[in-house]
Write an enzyme that holds these catalytic residues in place. Sequence first.
Site, short mmCIF file in Angstrom:
data_model
loop_
_atom_site.label_atom_id
_atom_site.label_comp_id
_atom_site.label_asym_id
_atom_site.label_seq_id
_atom_site.Cartn_x
_atom_site.Cartn_y
_atom_site.Cartn_z
N ARG A 148 107.82 106.69 86.70
CA ARG A 148 106.60 106.37 87.44
C ARG A 148 106.25 104.89 87.44
O ARG A 148 105.84 104.34 88.45
CB ARG A 148 105.44 107.16 86.82
CG ARG A 148 105.59 108.63 87.06
CD ARG A 148 104.56 109.45 86.34
NE ARG A 148 104.74 110.84 86.70
CZ ARG A 148 104.05 111.85 86.17
NH1 ARG A 148 103.13 111.61 85.25
NH2 ARG A 148 104.27 113.08 86.56
N LEU A 194 102.23 118.27 79.88
CA LEU A 194 101.97 119.68 79.58
C LEU A 194 102.73 120.07 78.32
O LEU A 194 102.23 120.76 77.45
CB LEU A 194 102.41 120.55 80.76
CG LEU A 194 101.80 120.19 82.12
CD1 LEU A 194 102.22 121.20 83.18
CD2 LEU A 194 100.30 120.12 82.05
#
Lengths: 639, 248
Positions: free
Chosen positions: A332, A443
């Site tokens: 990212r 997560l």
Amino acid sequence: MDTTLDAKVPSGPLERKWSDYKSTIKLVAPANKRKYTLIVVGTGLAGASAAASLGELGYNVLSFCFQDSPRRAHSIAAQGGINAAKNYQNDGDSVWRLFYDTIKGGDYRSREANVYRLAELSVNIIDQCVAQGVPFAREYSGVLANRSFGGAQVSRTFYARGQTGQQLLLGAYGALMRQVAAGRVRLFPRREMLELVVVDGVARGIVVRNLVDGKLESYVADAVCLATGGYSNVYFLSTNAKGCNVTAIWRAHRKGAFFANPCFTQIHPTCIPVSGDYQSKLTLMSESLRNDGRVWVPKQAGDRRHPNQIPEAERDYFLERKYPAYGNLVPRDVASRSIKAVCDEGRGVGPGGRGVYLDFADAIKRDGRAVIEQKYGNLFDMYYEITGENAYEVPMRIYPAPHYTMGGLWVDYNLMSNLPGLFVLGEANFSDHGANRLGASALMQGLADGYFILPVTIGGYLADARLPKLDTDHAAFKDAEREAAARIEKLLAVRGKRTVDSFHRELGLLLWDKCGMSRNETGLKELLEQIPALREEFWRDVTVTGSAGTFNQVLERAGRVADFLEFAELMVIDALERRESCGAHFREEYQTEDGEALRNDDLYAYVAAWEFTGVGNRPILHKEPLIFEYVKPTQRSYK
Amino acid sequence: MDFILKVWRQNGPDAPGRLVTYEATNIPPEASFLEMLDIVNAGLEARGEDPIAFEHDCREGICGSCGMMINGRPHGPGRGITTCQLYMRQFKDGQTIVVEPWRAKAFPVIKDLVVDRSAFDRIIAAGGYISINTGSAPEANSILVPKEDADLAMDAAACIGCGACVAACKNASAMLFVAAKVAHLALLPQGKPERRRRVLAMVAAMDAEGFGNCTNEGECEAECPKNISIAHIARLNREYLRAKFFSR
């Protein structure tokens, strides 16, 4: 006085550390567990899974959240997926590879032992979630399906359409509600934590505001666990839910918990661009879209033609060009900076020129529209609702936006902060992602912390701790209540002219400009003048309507913005102090010839953990040296 | 764009409420419905007046926090969206918009447009889960799940618990909400061992909360922001009958 922090990493070989430690850590006997009361603040993946698991073990758990129901915590919005080293695809994945990818993805600013444990536990998480009935995507054979995510060359991401976070959170929420029904967890929704209570140097409770009647309530416990998420909303516009805030961890920081690496903030490359100054938040388009979507801009600056009229030869697929090995699936931080760079060159598209195309035309031609619809249908729908554009026919427009914060409260290997009895989980701690988090790893970390790590390590703490009996009449609780009440009164007493949001927006713009995707010394130093000035103006001219003893959403926001105004300064000090570029922290002064981040391992291979010394005072820097025994830090390359 | 808003204002569960008229002016068509309310509230706050209380969080249609009756429809005009996903370009310039809270006995008003939906949590606590402790799960691929079943379970599991189904129903029934959870778990092999106990307990909890019954008119399906099908209510009824009449 600066001190060197001890992370309490167990000895022994990397792959044996956790299992050996688990086998030798002290335990609390089953019959004694019910004598301990534990507070868990936050009900996202980390908080809900922790509260549920601690309840299952027999502890007496108090679970708090500011939302009306634990099911609404912001983990619910995670789209893409969750990583696990199952190697179901036979593509060479392993615990080691997931560990290595995560360390490298974090640009060698995370702790080896923690990251290895995370990779190890990833496989148990999937087992646990499947058993809970999480409806992961499946192949026609009935086995679990996988997809690829950024920063990895294997396919290890498990997903439930574009709603993986929702499904995992509902699984954890179900487990939590089961413990509520069993009487082992008591739920306190619509409560906002305003103070941590520390007694003789040990975390022993919290003060919360009941958001319905405005009353302050105190709760005493044998340990306090904060799972209150990240602070991306310091930028005002981010992909976070509106309620996400820094208050719980900032209040704990003010009471002595060290804040680690606050300048490590992740700017996610694929978000819907800003369209106007009325806007209240930015919407993420899952990174999974980069599996099939190709990122491009026109080769020529100022080319205003409709994207479908720009011929192939006049397009620059800049990620594929610059990073042929990973292409559109670079991490990212790398993608975001490249996008910013082409827009800075004047080649950005859409209103204001702050956007690039994410184009599915080739994927639709290759796989057919039905396949793309099956994979990403809800994301395309979402894009249509917001922009009114049909991404099956016209390329999406995307631009980076604040999304996740790697920084957070400092914790040791046990997930305990430097304050005994204060545990910090999930995004609220700093531990596993270094200077940049890989997709589908948040997560994983939240659930590893809550289901598998904390339930073990907190037992080790309790077994050894000698905790005197306390109740909320103790002076420390009364002091904390007075502090919280005084702060509320102070906010209400200003009676100024500017709205809370106008201050928040102004703070956000300042940080986005000078402490966002790239930073430099001049800009950061300016911020150190501007932020205190804005804070001073806030306390002089903010308007907070209503009163303390009622349902008052303006007061809620005012308290959070007041904390952001204090926290922002720490973030800037940290960014200024770290004179290197690493992961998401890009200091313009420190870059390679081709514009990549230039780390300085000789001077900055450490975790910067800051100690609070008063608002506006210089915080004290404590360092945890990062020692790499198993991987050799190298110049990160995705070329 | 400009709008006339008639917004329900109510100070507490027992206080009387009334519709108050506000002008929303200079609203960009790209603004969401909630952003329009933000603009109106900013004006109220700047004048020292009490802004309109409404619930919201993720603002991307997944957390289930937001929800209000907009011109008599839960989440307003448009299918398959939450209030935060409703954009002002859907309205006509100058239009009058009536905004009210969810109306149901089981959802008492807390303030203005904010209602108490904790009844949903209590229904889930009654049995909306699979009773497995952390750490006792078998290898994930040891139980195969046909893709069709997994997809159908996912359709049901997409429920966000916003309460639009209750608000849409003239009986204020929570059948679609309960059916979504019962169907999601009953469709998966992992959920089958507890199916009998689950459906009986959840239906009993639903009745105890004061929700009305289902008379098969389908308003809930029409207004569900996640397009959850009332076929799941049929599934719930089958599960219930099966549990009632065929004991072990």
